[in-house]
Design a protein around this motif. Structure first.
Motif, mmCIF file in Angstrom:
data_model
loop_
_atom_site.group_PDB
_atom_site.id
_atom_site.type_symbol
_atom_site.label_atom_id
_atom_site.label_comp_id
_atom_site.label_asym_id
_atom_site.label_seq_id
_atom_site.Cartn_x
_atom_site.Cartn_y
_atom_site.Cartn_z
ATOM 1 N N ARG A 147 -4.906 6.667 3.521
ATOM 2 C CA ARG A 147 -5.661 6.604 4.783
ATOM 3 C C ARG A 147 -7.159 6.608 4.474
ATOM 4 O O ARG A 147 -7.558 6.901 3.342
ATOM 5 N N VAL A 148 -7.951 6.292 5.507
ATOM 6 C CA VAL A 148 -9.406 6.298 5.347
ATOM 7 C C VAL A 148 -9.873 7.741 5.152
ATOM 8 O O VAL A 148 -9.384 8.648 5.832
ATOM 9 N N ASP A 176 0.859 -1.188 0.000
ATOM 10 C CA ASP A 176 0.000 0.000 0.000
ATOM 11 C C ASP A 176 0.896 1.239 0.000
ATOM 12 O O ASP A 176 1.948 1.244 0.634
ATOM 13 N N GLU A 228 -8.256 -4.016 0.973
ATOM 14 C CA GLU A 228 -9.322 -3.703 1.938
ATOM 15 C C GLU A 228 -10.621 -4.427 1.538
ATOM 16 O O GLU A 228 -11.270 -5.069 2.361
ATOM 17 N N LEU A 287 -10.951 5.434 0.531
ATOM 18 C CA LEU A 287 -9.582 5.765 0.935
ATOM 19 C C LEU A 287 -9.104 6.968 0.143
ATOM 20 O O LEU A 287 -9.552 7.194 -0.985
#
Ligand SMILES: CC(C)(COP(=O)(O)OP(=O)(O)OC[C@H]1O[C@@H](n2cnc3c(N)ncnc32)[C@H](O)[C@@H]1OP(=O)(O)O)[C@@H](O)C(=O)NCCC(=O)NCCS
Length: 294
Positions: free
Chosen positions: A162-163, A157, A248, A199
């Motif tokens: 990040r979310v 990744d 994810e 994301l």
């Protein structure tokens, strides 16, 4: 011949007919899969309850010979997506397909004036029907699938992934509206949907890209949006974002799969997905009622 709403018995007959039609590229017209349970789960997951929108054609003996249903967004995009029509055979197609589309359109609330149908490129009946309606064909889109076995080929990744947070909305909306104009979900809807994974990728202090997907009713992961800001493309940033969102979704998928659909003409995206080992699963053409962009 009659086009009518469906009771439980006719609903089951319609489902059987849909599954059979989905199994052949000459009659398939949605990415619903080809297994009865999966098709039912996908239909149950539509925003518009399919038991209410389903219309069936019935022949003189009372047998269900055609079906259509729809999905509509009467709040933001003001569009409808017609699923089907599917018919038992070619004769039923010529007798019922146009009436089924009319029966779908007649249900729409006022203000919903843009409609879309789709079908496999080999479905010549749908191409003719769309032409009769005056709707134009979009390019071919390709459905790709990755499974857990594919992940060996994926890079790590990207460190800046990040979310997505509510404060990212303006930046995501700018990317989303430019990359997917008029699509079925707005950036606001993506962020508000807690069942989704969205994301973002930060690079050099800027929001360079975002990716968003969900787990479908049949347990398959579905990646529907991924884009980089135009001046961040071509710098090798896409794989780290694609790896993160794909992992994810795979991790959450009961089926251990991630699916996505991409325009065949989108060379960078096709190269990206094929380089990740995503495998071609099916192809569809869209037919739209609204004017073709210049
Ligand atoms: C899809 C997208 C995220 C790819 O990011 P990118 O930074 O442009 O990708 P890259 O530059 O890493 O290119 C990806 C691959 O496509 C290849 N490629 C790039 N442009 C190409 C072109 N015009 N023709 C053929 N291949 C091309 C690259 O060589 C690379 O392949 P490689 O890894 O084998 O070298 C980006 O182009 C984008 O945001 N597009 C708009 C939104 C979109 O279309 N999203 C996908 C729809 S689901």
């Amino acid at each position: 011949m009659t086009t009518t709403t469906a009771d439980a018995g006719r609903r089951d007959a319609a489902l059987e007919l849909i599954v059979a039609a989905q199994r052949s590229p000459a009659t398939a017209c949605a990415y619903l899969g080809t297994e009865a349970e999966g098709v039912r789960a996908e239909l149950d997951d539509l925003d518009t309850p399919w038991r209410e929108t389903l219309r069936v054609s019935v022949d003189d003996t009372g047998r269900v010979v055609g079906a259509v249903l729809l999905d509509v967004d009467p709040e933001e995009t003001m569009r409808s997506w017609i699923h089907g029509p599917w018919t038992r055979d070619e004769q039923a197609w010529s007798e019922h397909a146009a009436a089924l589309v009319r029966a779908a359109l007649e249900q729409l609330p006022p203000g919903v004036e843009q409609h879309e149908l789709s079908a496999a490129p080999a479905h010549t009946g749908m191409a003719r029907l769309a032409a009769e309606l005056g709707w134009h064909a979009t390019g071919v889109s390709i459905a790709y699938q990755a499974t857990s076995a594919t992940t060996r080929r994926w890079p790590a990744d990207a460190p800046g992934v990040r979310v997505a947070a509510p404060a990212d909305l303006p930046a995501i909306a700018a990317l989303h509206d430019a990359a997917f104009p008029g699509t079925y979900a707005t950036a606001r809807q993506l962020l508000a949907d807690e069942a989704r994974s969205t994301l973002v990728l930060e690079h050099d202090g800027e929001l360079s890209g975002y990716a968003s997907g969900e787990i479908q009713a049949d347990g398959a992961g579905y990646l529907d949006f991924l884009a980089l800001a135009p001046d961040h493309r071509g710098r090798g940033l896409a794989p780290g974002l694609l790896a993160a969102i794909s992992r994810e979704l795979l991790g959450r998928s009961g089926q251990g799969t991630v699916n996505l659909v991409v325009d065949e003409a989108n060379a960078p995206a096709v190269a990206l997905y094929e380089g990740f080992g995503y495998v071609r699963d099916a192809e569809l053409v869209g037919y739209r009622s609204w004017p073709q962009p210049a």
